[in-house]
Write an enzyme that holds these catalytic residues in place. Structure first.
Site, PDB file in Angstrom:
ATOM      1  N   THR A 236       0.848  -1.189  -0.062  1.00  0.00           N
ATOM      2  CA  THR A 236       0.010   0.015  -0.062  1.00  0.00           C
ATOM      3  C   THR A 236       0.941   1.356   0.022  1.00  0.00           C
ATOM      4  OG1 THR A 236      -1.773   1.354   1.288  1.00  0.00           O
ATOM      5  CG2 THR A 236      -0.202  -0.230   2.506  1.00  0.00           C
TER       6      THR A 236
ATOM      7  N   LYS B  23      -3.494   3.552   6.290  1.00  0.00           N
ATOM      8  CA  LYS B  23      -3.830   2.128   6.181  1.00  0.00           C
ATOM      9  C   LYS B  23      -3.132   0.911   6.593  1.00  0.00           C
ATOM     10  CE  LYS B  23      -6.514   2.278   1.745  1.00  0.00           C
ATOM     11  NZ  LYS B  23      -6.461   1.802   0.193  1.00  0.00           N
TER      12      LYS B  23
ATOM     13  N   ASP C 239      -8.426  -2.440  -1.090  1.00  0.00           N
ATOM     14  CA  ASP C 239      -8.997  -1.415  -1.961  1.00  0.00           C
ATOM     15  C   ASP C 239     -10.198  -1.061  -1.307  1.00  0.00           C
ATOM     16  OD1 ASP C 239      -8.570   0.270  -4.444  1.00  0.00           O
ATOM     17  OD2 ASP C 239     -10.605  -0.415  -4.317  1.00  0.00           O
TER      18      ASP C 239
ATOM     19  N   PHE D 122      -7.495   9.688   8.089  1.00  0.00           N
ATOM     20  CA  PHE D 122      -7.104  10.045   7.024  1.00  0.00           C
ATOM     21  C   PHE D 122      -8.468  10.103   5.791  1.00  0.00           C
ATOM     22  CE2 PHE D 122      -6.690   5.426   6.747  1.00  0.00           C
ATOM     23  CZ  PHE D 122      -7.362   5.268   5.733  1.00  0.00           C
ATOM     24  N   GLY D 123      -8.217  10.755   4.601  1.00  0.00           N
ATOM     25  CA  GLY D 123      -9.242  10.496   3.730  1.00  0.00           C
ATOM     26  C   GLY D 123     -10.477  11.331   3.953  1.00  0.00           C
ATOM     27  N   TYR D 124     -11.538  10.539   3.953  1.00  0.00           N
ATOM     28  CA  TYR D 124     -12.990  10.999   4.076  1.00  0.00           C
ATOM     29  C   TYR D 124     -13.269  11.041   5.702  1.00  0.00           C
ATOM     30  CZ  TYR D 124     -13.516  10.788  -0.908  1.00  0.00           C
ATOM     31  OH  TYR D 124     -13.266  10.928  -2.122  1.00  0.00           O
ATOM     32  N   ASP D 125     -12.307  10.638   6.662  1.00  0.00           N
ATOM     33  CA  ASP D 125     -12.709  10.331   8.087  1.00  0.00           C
ATOM     34  C   ASP D 125     -13.146  11.505   8.515  1.00  0.00           C
ATOM     35  OD1 ASP D 125     -11.944   7.681   8.160  1.00  0.00           O
ATOM     36  OD2 ASP D 125      -9.925   8.255   9.066  1.00  0.00           O
TER      37      ASP D 125
HETATM   38  P1  IMP Z   1      -7.521   3.316  -2.602  1.00  0.00           P
HETATM   39  O1  IMP Z   1      -6.260   3.641  -2.093  1.00  0.00           O
HETATM   40  O2  IMP Z   1      -7.746   3.033  -4.207  1.00  0.00           O
HETATM   41  O3  IMP Z   1      -8.071   2.008  -1.857  1.00  0.00           O
HETATM   42  O4  IMP Z   1      -8.317   4.578  -2.192  1.00  0.00           O
HETATM   43  C1  IMP Z   1      -9.319   4.595  -1.137  1.00  0.00           C
HETATM   44  C2  IMP Z   1      -9.532   5.965  -0.881  1.00  0.00           C
HETATM   45  O5  IMP Z   1     -10.699   5.793  -0.199  1.00  0.00           O
HETATM   46  C3  IMP Z   1      -8.631   6.482   0.189  1.00  0.00           C
HETATM   47  O6  IMP Z   1      -7.694   7.273  -0.448  1.00  0.00           O
HETATM   48  C4  IMP Z   1      -9.629   7.337   0.932  1.00  0.00           C
HETATM   49  O7  IMP Z   1      -9.420   8.415   0.081  1.00  0.00           O
HETATM   50  C5  IMP Z   1     -10.796   6.572   0.914  1.00  0.00           C
HETATM   51  N1  IMP Z   1     -10.815   5.893   2.187  1.00  0.00           N
HETATM   52  C6  IMP Z   1     -10.520   4.520   2.237  1.00  0.00           C
HETATM   53  N2  IMP Z   1     -10.546   4.029   3.482  1.00  0.00           N
HETATM   54  C7  IMP Z   1     -10.877   5.129   4.212  1.00  0.00           C
HETATM   55  C8  IMP Z   1     -10.976   5.431   5.626  1.00  0.00           C
HETATM   56  O8  IMP Z   1     -10.940   4.409   6.492  1.00  0.00           O
HETATM   57  N3  IMP Z   1     -11.300   6.505   5.936  1.00  0.00           N
HETATM   58  C9  IMP Z   1     -11.251   7.568   4.983  1.00  0.00           C
HETATM   59  N4  IMP Z   1     -11.193   7.466   3.817  1.00  0.00           N
HETATM   60  C10 IMP Z   1     -11.149   6.317   3.215  1.00  0.00           C
END
Ligand code: IMP
Length: 195
Positions: free
Chosen positions: A21, A26, A79, A153-156
């Site tokens: 990853t 993650k 993913d 992170f992300g949408y948390d």
């Molecule tokens: P991936 O790396 O293609 O799986 O991208 C998934 C995306 O979804 C991440 O970059 C985040 O933006 C969002 N995401 C996935 N899991 C989470 C989480 O646990 N919290 C917040 N955002 C998440």
């Protein structure tokens, strides 16, 4: 169920699995949960080209096979994405890209006046080279009215899990027990520790 402070013996050897990853958030979530099952993971920050699909399972499976061709050792990939029914599942498997382009502000704008139910989904794909085993998890909740909290992170900062009032970013410890990733990781850990 949880077996602390031991290392899993698997096929007669200490099991070490690479988690491929590029997302350190993650990785630390996975490390914390899998250690409880005696599974040591190492970070493999390999960048993998993702096949386009609306299914997290399909994307994870393809990435696991591509990662194995490069690393040739037991590994898993993950993913995940945020699926909003009022937006026909968007951003879904495009979550990372949408976050980069629109940010959490953009998601809040898109949902203005709309039903705010949402679901995070996660698929973990584990392989030792022959086949790929999938473990999935999801968590339902809603998108908050504003950006709240600094953890995670992300949408948390905009996701409130069902039955709670705080966003994942305001209460990151909630993620250890009930996030989509925690649920998939628990199934993965249980499956490997049963061997
Ligand atoms: P991936 O790396 O293609 O799986 O991208 C998934 C995306 O979804 C991440 O970059 C985040 O933006 C969002 N995401 C996935 N899991 C989470 C989480 O646990 N919290 C917040 N955002 C998440």
């Amino acid at each position: 169920m949880f077996k602390n402070h031991f290392t899993l013996i698997y096929h007669g050897a200490h099991l070490e699995i690479s988690f491929v990853t590029s997302n350190p958030g993650k990785f630390s979530e996975a490390e914390k949960i899998l250690n409880k099952y005696g599974i040591n993971i190492v970070h493999a920050p390999l960048h993998l080209e993702e096949k386009r699909s609306e299914s997290v399972e399909e994307i994870a499976e393809g990435c696991a096979l591509r990662a194995y061709s490069a690393l040739r050792k037991p590994l898993f990939v993950e993913d995940s994405g945020l699926f909003v029914p009022a937006l026909n599942g968007f951003p879904g498997t495009y979550s990372a890209w949408v976050l980069k382009k629109l940010g959490n502000e953009g998601i809040l704008r898109l949902l203005d006046g709309k039903e705010r139910a949402a679901e995070f989904r996660c698929a973990i794909a584990f392989t030792e080279g022959k086949d790929v085993r999938l473990f999935t998890g999801s968590v339902r909740g809603r998108v908050s009215g504003s950006i709240r909290g600094n953890g995670g992170f992300g949408y948390d900062p905009v996701f409130i899990p069902e039955g709670e009032e705080k966003t994942f970013a305001e209460a990151p410890s909630l993620k250890d027990s009930l996030s989509h990733r925690a649920r998939a990781l628990q199934k993965f850990g249980e499956s490997l520790s049963r061997k």
